[in-house]
Design a protein around this motif. Structure first.
Motif, PDB file in Angstrom:
ATOM      1  N   GLU A 533       0.830  -1.193   0.000  1.00 16.62           N
ATOM      2  CA  GLU A 533       0.000   0.000   0.000  1.00 16.62           C
ATOM      3  C   GLU A 533       0.871   1.252   0.000  1.00 16.62           C
ATOM      4  N   GLU A 534       0.215   2.388  -0.292  1.00 21.09           N
ATOM      5  CA  GLU A 534       0.919   3.663  -0.288  1.00 21.09           C
ATOM      6  C   GLU A 534      -0.117   4.758  -0.118  1.00 21.09           C
ATOM      7  N   ILE A 535       0.278   5.844   0.538  1.00 23.76           N
ATOM      8  CA  ILE A 535      -0.665   6.923   0.785  1.00 23.76           C
ATOM      9  C   ILE A 535      -0.666   7.899  -0.385  1.00 23.76           C
ATOM     10  N   ALA A 536      -1.850   8.339  -0.763  1.00 27.57           N
ATOM     11  CA  ALA A 536      -2.012   9.283  -1.874  1.00 27.57           C
ATOM     12  C   ALA A 536      -2.532  10.609  -1.341  1.00 27.57           C
ATOM     13  N   ARG A 544      -1.579   6.547  -9.814  1.00 27.83           N
ATOM     14  CA  ARG A 544      -0.210   6.028  -9.980  1.00 27.83           C
ATOM     15  C   ARG A 544       0.038   4.828  -9.061  1.00 27.83           C
ATOM     16  N   ILE A 545      -0.383   4.950  -7.808  1.00 29.43           N
ATOM     17  CA  ILE A 545      -0.149   3.874  -6.833  1.00 29.43           C
ATOM     18  C   ILE A 545      -0.937   2.627  -7.217  1.00 29.43           C
ATOM     19  N   ALA A 546      -2.169   2.810  -7.637  1.00 32.49           N
ATOM     20  CA  ALA A 546      -3.007   1.673  -8.025  1.00 32.49           C
ATOM     21  C   ALA A 546      -2.377   0.907  -9.177  1.00 32.49           C
ATOM     22  N   PRO A 552      -7.178  -5.692  -8.427  1.00 31.17           N
ATOM     23  CA  PRO A 552      -8.014  -4.701  -7.743  1.00 31.17           C
ATOM     24  C   PRO A 552      -7.305  -4.094  -6.527  1.00 31.17           C
ATOM     25  N   VAL A 553      -7.759  -2.878  -6.140  1.00 25.97           N
ATOM     26  CA  VAL A 553      -7.198  -2.209  -4.974  1.00 25.97           C
ATOM     27  C   VAL A 553      -8.336  -1.749  -4.063  1.00 25.97           C
ATOM     28  N   VAL A 554      -7.929  -1.264  -2.904  1.00 29.98           N
ATOM     29  CA  VAL A 554      -8.853  -0.729  -1.903  1.00 29.98           C
ATOM     30  C   VAL A 554      -8.419   0.700  -1.604  1.00 29.98           C
ATOM     31  N   ALA A 555      -9.375   1.585  -1.367  1.00 29.17           N
ATOM     32  CA  ALA A 555      -9.080   2.954  -0.954  1.00 29.17           C
ATOM     33  C   ALA A 555      -9.652   3.187   0.443  1.00 29.17           C
ATOM     34  N   LYS A 556      -8.810   3.791   1.342  1.00 29.38           N
ATOM     35  CA  LYS A 556      -9.234   3.996   2.735  1.00 29.38           C
ATOM     36  C   LYS A 556      -8.760   5.353   3.229  1.00 29.38           C
ATOM     37  N   VAL A 557      -9.606   6.005   4.025  1.00 33.20           N
ATOM     38  CA  VAL A 557      -9.252   7.284   4.607  1.00 33.20           C
ATOM     39  C   VAL A 557      -8.115   7.097   5.607  1.00 33.20           C
ATOM     40  N   VAL A 578      -8.888   2.839 -13.448  1.00 31.51           N
ATOM     41  CA  VAL A 578      -8.393   4.174 -13.131  1.00 31.51           C
ATOM     42  C   VAL A 578      -9.546   5.097 -12.758  1.00 31.51           C
ATOM     43  N   ALA A 579     -10.636   5.016 -13.510  1.00 31.10           N
ATOM     44  CA  ALA A 579     -11.793   5.867 -13.225  1.00 31.10           C
ATOM     45  C   ALA A 579     -12.352   5.598 -11.832  1.00 31.10           C
ATOM     46  N   GLU A 580     -12.382   4.349 -11.440  1.00 25.82           N
ATOM     47  CA  GLU A 580     -12.903   3.994 -10.113  1.00 25.82           C
ATOM     48  C   GLU A 580     -11.967   4.487  -9.012  1.00 25.82           C
ATOM     49  N   VAL A 581     -10.658   4.504  -9.298  1.00 22.02           N
ATOM     50  CA  VAL A 581      -9.701   5.023  -8.313  1.00 22.02           C
ATOM     51  C   VAL A 581      -9.968   6.500  -8.057  1.00 22.02           C
ATOM     52  N   ARG A 582     -10.113   7.279  -9.163  1.00 30.21           N
ATOM     53  CA  ARG A 582     -10.359   8.714  -9.018  1.00 30.21           C
ATOM     54  C   ARG A 582     -11.664   8.970  -8.247  1.00 30.21           C
ATOM     55  N   LYS A 583     -12.690   8.226  -8.608  1.00 29.42           N
ATOM     56  CA  LYS A 583     -13.989   8.413  -7.944  1.00 29.42           C
ATOM     57  C   LYS A 583     -13.896   8.092  -6.447  1.00 29.42           C
ATOM     58  N   ALA A 584     -13.236   6.993  -6.108  1.00 27.82           N
ATOM     59  CA  ALA A 584     -13.097   6.611  -4.702  1.00 27.82           C
ATOM     60  C   ALA A 584     -12.341   7.681  -3.921  1.00 27.82           C
ATOM     61  N   PHE A 585     -11.261   8.214  -4.511  1.00 31.84           N
ATOM     62  CA  PHE A 585     -10.474   9.258  -3.843  1.00 31.84           C
ATOM     63  C   PHE A 585     -11.349  10.474  -3.572  1.00 31.84           C
ATOM     64  N   ASN A 586     -12.063  10.919  -4.566  1.00 30.35           N
ATOM     65  CA  ASN A 586     -12.885  12.125  -4.431  1.00 30.35           C
ATOM     66  C   ASN A 586     -14.060  11.914  -3.483  1.00 30.35           C
TER      67      ASN A 586
END
Length: 737
Positions: A533-536, A544-546, A552-557, A578-586
């Motif tokens: 994992e890595e913090i964004a 980039r990290i994904a 698949p990856v997981v996004a967490k606060v 990539v689109a799902e990564v951006r959406k999860a971040f936002n």
């Protein structure tokens, strides 16, 4: 002569300087040269007079000196004005003066040469007003500075049967004969009731000590002394709280090394019980599960009530330790046979399968049409030939494939020649076989004086009342016998680099908890595998990290101020583009900004999504009473629903970690269940040992560690989440308060 367990778990234990000093002081208290009653008064019914009457009635052979500066004589003997006027140097002092004078008495007694004291007077820490609390602090200081061995205040006195010493207010008849049981505890009324109940059952009590508020000696100190006394074989304690975990654990180790079970009644099994302990003695009572986790591994058997405590004590006093758990039973009733099967199977204990040779022998004896099984119902055949009953018992006792023999019967209340003869024969069988033989009555049957005397003549038979309580006691006997024979003094086995990382992160902590990134860094340092994992900080970073990790990856606060990420929508799973990564971040960022608490957002963690066969929880906590413990069980969102967790004291070694795993349903699944392959248990063991090492190294600075879920498959186990909460004192220090 009482029976003695033939073998017992033993462990390495070397007394500390504290333990050595305690043993010496308590010996002086229970074997004094003389006793001085300070505050002697002949006001009818007062404590001083009741204690004096007991000491005279039971013929204490040392000096007895009442002291009161306002009296010349009392109770028909001279009354002394001060310690200097005594005919001998004072040895043991009973403090019966009002609370405000007690500190002065302790200091004067020590200056005059006394070695020990019992403070019967109340009015100290059990009260909540400032004056009482101040007196309690002054008393503790006086005890510490004088070095006297002191029980109390707010206690009811002690018993040392071999010395004919009974400095207690109890006016019930006491059999003043040294026995194999020692009792200690904070509640005088409960300790006295235990002694009386054991005496009524014909079980001898060598020592009874009421410790009250424990301003000086505490119950674990008495445990250490009893462990060192060769006349004692079973230690019984009533605990309202454990003030010093290290001393308690050392006392448990001493008892275990001596092969002496500690049977404990512990207040605090409910929130109400813990509140009562706080009100009674100011003790800080903790989780009963934590108490069990730490004390059981040291050979402590916790009774769930007074009746169970009495039955368990009876069992351990008279039964040899079994070599295994193979049960056998003989009854004269088909109904009782069913009750035995139900009761023992409900406790996870089963009756042994009889060998063909034993079955043939029983069938031949019982005759055609008989049903041969275990438990054995010999009732029908015994009607035709009464000798069948005793022959059945002998076959079961002599059978090398049985470890414990249970006989469904009770002792007679009046002389009965045949039953008395049979009991003596069974007593001889048990002694020769070296295995536990237990008489069990399905219900409680009162003992007459005849029964009590008969019972004392049968030292190799345990006589138990109430089937459910008997089952619990026998299960405890089996459990104690099966403890690891050698328990090393386990210490943290962490590396120097892990300890350095711990110190650095605790020093730099800026809040009540380490965020997930910092928590996982510390977990990794202690050998616990974590997900890649890595913090964004930006959506572009997250993409980039994904790509680097692979979908698949997981996004967490990531925020030290958000302890439960999923509760605020701070976790997004199954991100595959990539689109799902951006959406999860936002999405996660927007949710955090809407929170009223306005937590500081460190970033969004993009992590490998681990394929798992099983979700576990591994964790650790600092119990307020018992110290650090490690937790294992079913994890994920089902943790509260399933409540499938077990605890163990920290630190632990790999063997104890595997034993901890085996106490849960999650452990059954981990090792392969219903045809499914076994999963990677080694990674779980490594995680549990690592967590226990971290807690040991941190001392009291970490409050809890939560790794949920810890995902396991056939190849590995990985911590995909982690939260380390700091103790408030550590957090305040880190923040510069």
């Amino acid at each position: 002569m009482e029976a003695r367990s033939s073998s017992a778990p033993t462990g390495k234990w070397s007394p500390s300087s504290h333990a050595s000093s305690v043993v010496k002081g308590i010996h002086a208290m229970l074997h004094p040269r003389n006793i001085v009653l300070v505050g002697a008064t002949d006001k009818p019914g007062n404590y001083a007079e009741r204690i004096w009457n007991n000491l005279k009635h039971y013929k204490f052979e040392g000096g007895l000196y009442p002291l009161n500066n306002k009296r010349e004589t009392i109770w028909g003997v001279p009354c002394y004005k001060d310690f200097a006027s005594l005919p001998d140097k004072p040895d043991h002092v009973l403090v019966l003066v009002p609370a405000r004078f007690a500190v002065q008495v302790i200091r004067e007694a020590a200056a005059a040469g006394a070695r020990s004291a019992t403070i019967v007077t109340s009015g100290f820490s059990e009260l909540q007003d400032d004056e009482s609390q101040k007196l309690a602090a002054e008393l503790q200081l006086a005890i510490r500075e004088t070095g006297l061995a002191v029980t109390g205040p707010n206690c009811l006195g002690n018993l040392s049967a071999g010395e004919k010493l009974f400095t207690n207010i109890d006016d019930r008849v006491v059999t003043m004969e040294a026995g194999p049981v020692a009792i200690a505890g904070q509640s005088g009324a409960i300790v006295m009731a235990i002694r009386q109940a054991l005496e009524d059952r014909g079980v001898g009590v060598g020592y009874m000590v009421t410790t009250g508020n424990e301003a000086g000696l505490e119950t674990p100190d008495l445990m250490t002394y009893f462990a060192a006394d060769p006349s004692i074989r079973v230690i019984v304690v009533y605990l309202e709280g454990v003030r010093n975990t290290e001393i308690f654990r050392e006392a448990c180790k001493a008892a275990r090394a001596a092969g002496k079970p500690v049977i404990a009644l512990k207040l605090g099994a409910s929130e109400g019980g813990r509140a009562a302990a706080m009100a009674h003695t100011g003790a800080l009572a903790g989780s009963i599960e934590t108490f069990d986790a730490i004390s059981t591994r040291e050979g402590v058997i916790r009774a769930r009530g007074l009746d169970e405590l009495i039955e368990t004590t009876e069992c351990f006093v008279h039964a040899d330790l079994p070599k295994g758990s193979r049960l056998a039973a003989v009854t004269l009733s088909g109904g009782k046979r069913g009750l035995l099967i139900d009761a023992f199977s409900s406790a996870g204990l089963n009756f042994a399968q009889l060998s063909q040779g034993v079955s043939d022998k029983l069938a031949k004896m019982l005759g055609p049409g008989s049903i041969v099984g275990n438990p054995l119902d010999a009732g029908f055949a015994a009607v035709v030939d009464p000798s069948v009953y005793m022959q059945s018992i002998r076959i079961m006792v002599d059978d090398p494939d049985t470890d414990i023999v249970i006989i469904d019967s009770e002792l007679p209340k009046a002389p009965h020649e045949l039953r008395e003869r049979n009991l003596r024969i069974v007593n001889q069988m048990a002694s020769a076989a070296g295995k536990p033989v237990v008489y069990v009555s399905a219900m409680s049957i009162g003992f007459t004086e005849f029964t009590k005397g008969l019972r004392q003549s049968l030292p190799h038979i345990a006589v138990m009342q109430g089937l459910d309580r008997a089952v619990g006691a026998i299960k405890s006997l089996i459990g104690y016998a099966s403890l690891r024979k050698q328990v090393p003094d386990i210490v943290s086995s962490s590396s120097a680099s892990a300890r350095a990382t711990l110190e650095r992160m605790l020093k730099n902590a800026k809040g009540p908890a380490l965020d997930e990134v910092a928590s996982k860094k510390l977990l990794r340092a202690y050998g616990i595998p974590v997900s890649r994992e890595e913090i964004a900080r930006t959506a572009a970073d997250a993409v980039r990290i994904a790509r680097k990790i692979g979908f698949p990856v997981v996004a967490k606060v990531v925020s030290a101020e958000i302890l439960h990420k999923s509760d605020i929508g701070g976790v997004v799973l199954n991100i595959n583009s990539v689109a799902e990564v951006r959406k999860a971040f936002n999405d996660i960022t927007a949710r955090v900004k809407k929170l009223k608490s306005k937590p500081k957002l460190e970033g969004i963690l993009v992590a490998q999504q681990v394929k798992s066969e099983l979700e576990l929880v591994v964790g650790a906590a600092l119990d307020a009473e018992m110290g650090p413990v490690v937790l294992f069980g079913t994890g994920g969102v089902d943790i509260e629903l399933m409540k499938d967790v077990a605890l163990a004291g920290a630190p632990l070694d790999a063997a104890e970690a595997r034993e901890l795993i085996g106490r849960t349903k999650a452990g059954v699944k981990l090792r392969g269940y219903r045809g499914k392959p076994a999963l990677h248990e080694a990674s779980v063991v490594r995680a549990l040992v690592g967590l226990s090492n971290m807690m040991a190294d941190a001392g009291s600075r970490i409050s809890s560690i939560d790794v949920n879920p810890f995902l396991v498959n056939t190849r590995t186990g990985v911590a995909v989440d982690g939260l380390i909460v700091l103790n408030s004192a550590a957090a305040d220090g880190a923040a510069g308060h």
